[in-house]
Design an enzyme around this catalytic site. Structure first.
Site, mmCIF file in Angstrom:
data_model
loop_
_atom_site.group_PDB
_atom_site.id
_atom_site.type_symbol
_atom_site.label_atom_id
_atom_site.label_comp_id
_atom_site.label_asym_id
_atom_site.label_seq_id
_atom_site.Cartn_x
_atom_site.Cartn_y
_atom_site.Cartn_z
ATOM 1 N N SER A 74 -0.252 4.371 5.317
ATOM 2 C CA SER A 74 -1.186 3.551 4.530
ATOM 3 C C SER A 74 -2.579 3.555 5.143
ATOM 4 O O SER A 74 -3.570 3.327 4.457
ATOM 5 C CB SER A 74 -0.684 2.099 4.470
ATOM 6 O OG SER A 74 0.643 2.064 3.995
ATOM 7 N N GLN A 126 2.670 -9.284 13.537
ATOM 8 C CA GLN A 126 2.777 -7.983 14.200
ATOM 9 C C GLN A 126 1.421 -7.331 14.430
ATOM 10 O O GLN A 126 1.347 -6.216 14.945
ATOM 11 C CB GLN A 126 3.719 -7.052 13.446
ATOM 12 C CG GLN A 126 3.216 -6.530 12.117
ATOM 13 C CD GLN A 126 4.323 -5.809 11.365
ATOM 14 O OE1 GLN A 126 5.291 -6.412 10.930
ATOM 15 N NE2 GLN A 126 4.188 -4.496 11.230
ATOM 16 N N ALA A 184 0.862 -1.191 0.000
ATOM 17 C CA ALA A 184 0.000 0.000 0.000
ATOM 18 C C ALA A 184 0.895 1.236 0.000
ATOM 19 O O ALA A 184 0.763 2.137 0.835
ATOM 20 C CB ALA A 184 -0.955 -0.014 1.192
ATOM 21 N N LEU A 185 1.774 1.262 -0.960
ATOM 22 C CA LEU A 185 2.867 2.252 -0.947
ATOM 23 C C LEU A 185 2.375 3.668 -1.186
ATOM 24 O O LEU A 185 1.436 3.902 -1.940
ATOM 25 C CB LEU A 185 3.900 1.875 -2.016
ATOM 26 C CG LEU A 185 4.537 0.493 -1.851
ATOM 27 C CD1 LEU A 185 5.611 0.273 -2.910
ATOM 28 C CD2 LEU A 185 5.125 0.301 -0.459
ATOM 29 N N HIS A 186 3.033 4.603 -0.522
ATOM 30 C CA HIS A 186 2.754 6.030 -0.687
ATOM 31 C C HIS A 186 4.091 6.762 -0.720
ATOM 32 O O HIS A 186 5.158 6.136 -0.664
ATOM 33 C CB HIS A 186 1.852 6.542 0.448
ATOM 34 C CG HIS A 186 2.331 6.174 1.822
ATOM 35 N ND1 HIS A 186 3.497 6.676 2.365
ATOM 36 C CD2 HIS A 186 1.835 5.317 2.752
ATOM 37 C CE1 HIS A 186 3.674 6.183 3.573
ATOM 38 N NE2 HIS A 186 2.687 5.335 3.834
ATOM 39 N N GLY A 214 11.660 4.112 8.231
ATOM 40 C CA GLY A 214 11.127 5.461 8.370
ATOM 41 C C GLY A 214 11.046 5.900 9.822
ATOM 42 O O GLY A 214 10.634 5.132 10.700
ATOM 43 N N GLU A 215 11.402 7.146 10.051
ATOM 44 C CA GLU A 215 11.275 7.721 11.395
ATOM 45 C C GLU A 215 9.814 7.903 11.793
ATOM 46 O O GLU A 215 9.518 8.167 12.956
ATOM 47 C CB GLU A 215 12.039 9.049 11.470
ATOM 48 C CG GLU A 215 13.544 8.849 11.393
ATOM 49 C CD GLU A 215 14.335 10.139 11.532
ATOM 50 O OE1 GLU A 215 13.716 11.237 11.486
ATOM 51 O OE2 GLU A 215 15.566 10.063 11.664
ATOM 52 N N LYS A 216 8.908 7.781 10.832
ATOM 53 C CA LYS A 216 7.471 7.779 11.147
ATOM 54 C C LYS A 216 7.210 6.804 12.297
ATOM 55 O O LYS A 216 6.426 7.070 13.198
ATOM 56 C CB LYS A 216 6.694 7.375 9.901
ATOM 57 C CG LYS A 216 5.308 6.849 10.121
ATOM 58 C CD LYS A 216 4.363 7.976 10.352
ATOM 59 C CE LYS A 216 2.909 7.574 10.455
ATOM 60 N NZ LYS A 216 2.594 6.214 10.714
ATOM 61 N N HIS A 239 6.937 5.731 1.712
ATOM 62 C CA HIS A 239 7.750 4.581 1.306
ATOM 63 C C HIS A 239 8.730 4.982 0.200
ATOM 64 O O HIS A 239 9.887 4.551 0.194
ATOM 65 C CB HIS A 239 6.864 3.452 0.769
ATOM 66 C CG HIS A 239 5.888 2.901 1.760
ATOM 67 N ND1 HIS A 239 4.535 3.137 1.679
ATOM 68 C CD2 HIS A 239 6.058 2.120 2.855
ATOM 69 C CE1 HIS A 239 3.908 2.511 2.674
ATOM 70 N NE2 HIS A 239 4.816 1.890 3.400
#
Ligand code: AMP
Length: 274
Positions: free
Chosen positions: A182, A57, A28-30, A143-145, A33
């Site tokens: 996502s 997870q 579900a790339l954005h 990602g730091e997200k 990513h």
């Protein structure tokens, strides 16, 4: 761009690539990513991406079944980003029927997301270790997200002496400040309109703390702002940036991390406090 769906195909493809840069994803790339792919590409090694929605997870009442999946769209974006190889494992490859081994995490995994989702980081660490074993990258981009996730993975790599360099990539945001995710597609229009309040509240709290305001008061104000914006805050905390231990007063390196529910979506965000 090569596509590998079996371990045999993956091994044949990686053998020709030499040292690689790896970007693990759940699809579900954005643009978030794609910023990881761009960072990996910029470092000059061939880029391998994986797409695997990792069941371990997700907790029992979480959104594994409704997690967005769009393989064709993802492959088109990866191709356009210059990705060299995509690894698309299936569940039985990642979790053989007789599997009896998993990774147990503590330290930076214990609080915050780890408290809210007790099996989450164990599942993340286990799948990432398996992916590292399959792809054997020289470097891997995260990602730091998901700030806490980067610390958990960095700790795992140090503790298990894994020969891979972890490269953190800054958060990609929409123009109004909302961190791309996502899951944002599940926000209803009025929720989406209010969602940037999270980043705004964290930025304000960081500014106040740097200016000398009491930490507890600044965090309390941020939580109140989120509630006013229609969110249900889970945590808003000043933490040590690596250990994720809470801080009562500013010391460095520090981060403000937060999770808040908006409608059906759990939003995560974090900002530096420098
Ligand atoms: P996911 O597909 O959600 O597991 O994310 C795959 C990788 O993309 C993880 O390392 C995430 O932290 C990263 N990522 C997701 N959203 C963003 C974003 N907005 N900015 C930077 N990295 C992100």
């Amino acid at each position: 761009m090569k596509i590998a769906r079996t371990l045999t195909e993956l091994q044949a493809a990686t053998r020709t690539l030499g040292e690689t840069a790896f970007v693990p994803t759940m699809g579900a790339l954005h643009s978030g990513h794609l910023s990881l792919l761009a960072a990996a590409k910029a470092d000059g090694r061939p880029v391998v991406a994986s797409i695997f929605v990792n069941p371990t997870q997700f907790g029992p009442n979480e959104d594994f079944n409704r997690y967005p999946r769009d393989e064709a769209g993802d492959l088109a974006q990866l191709e356009a980003s210059g990705c060299d190889l995509v690894w698309l494992p299936d569940v039985t490859t990642m979790y053989p029927a007789q599997a009896a081994t998993s990774i147990s995490v503590a330290g930076p995994a214990l609080r915050w997301e780890g408290a809210a989702r007790p099996t989450h980081f164990g599942g993340v660490a286990t799948v990432v270790a398996k992916l590292f074993g399959q792809v054997r990258p020289a470097a891997a981009y995260f990602g730091e997200k998901d700030w806490q996730q980067v610390q958990v993975i960095s700790r795992m790599v140090a503790d298990l002496l894994l020969p891979v360099q972890i490269v953190p990539v800054p958060i990609a945001r929409d123009v109004d400040g909302l961190a791309l995710s996502s899951r944002n597609r599940f926000l209803l229009p009025p929720e989406r309109a209010g969602a940037p309040a999270l980043f705004a509240a964290l930025t304000k709290a960081a500014t106040q703390i740097v200016a000398g305001q009491q930490v507890a008061a600044a965090l309390h104000d941020a939580r109140a702002t989120l509630t006013t914006a229609g969110m249900v805050p889970d945590y808003v905390a000043l933490v040590h940036a690596q250990s994720l231990e809470p801080l009562d007063a500013l010391e460095h390196p520090a981060r403000i991390i937060a999770a808040a529910k908006l409608g059906t979506v759990r939003l995560l965000d974090n900002v530096p406090v420098a």
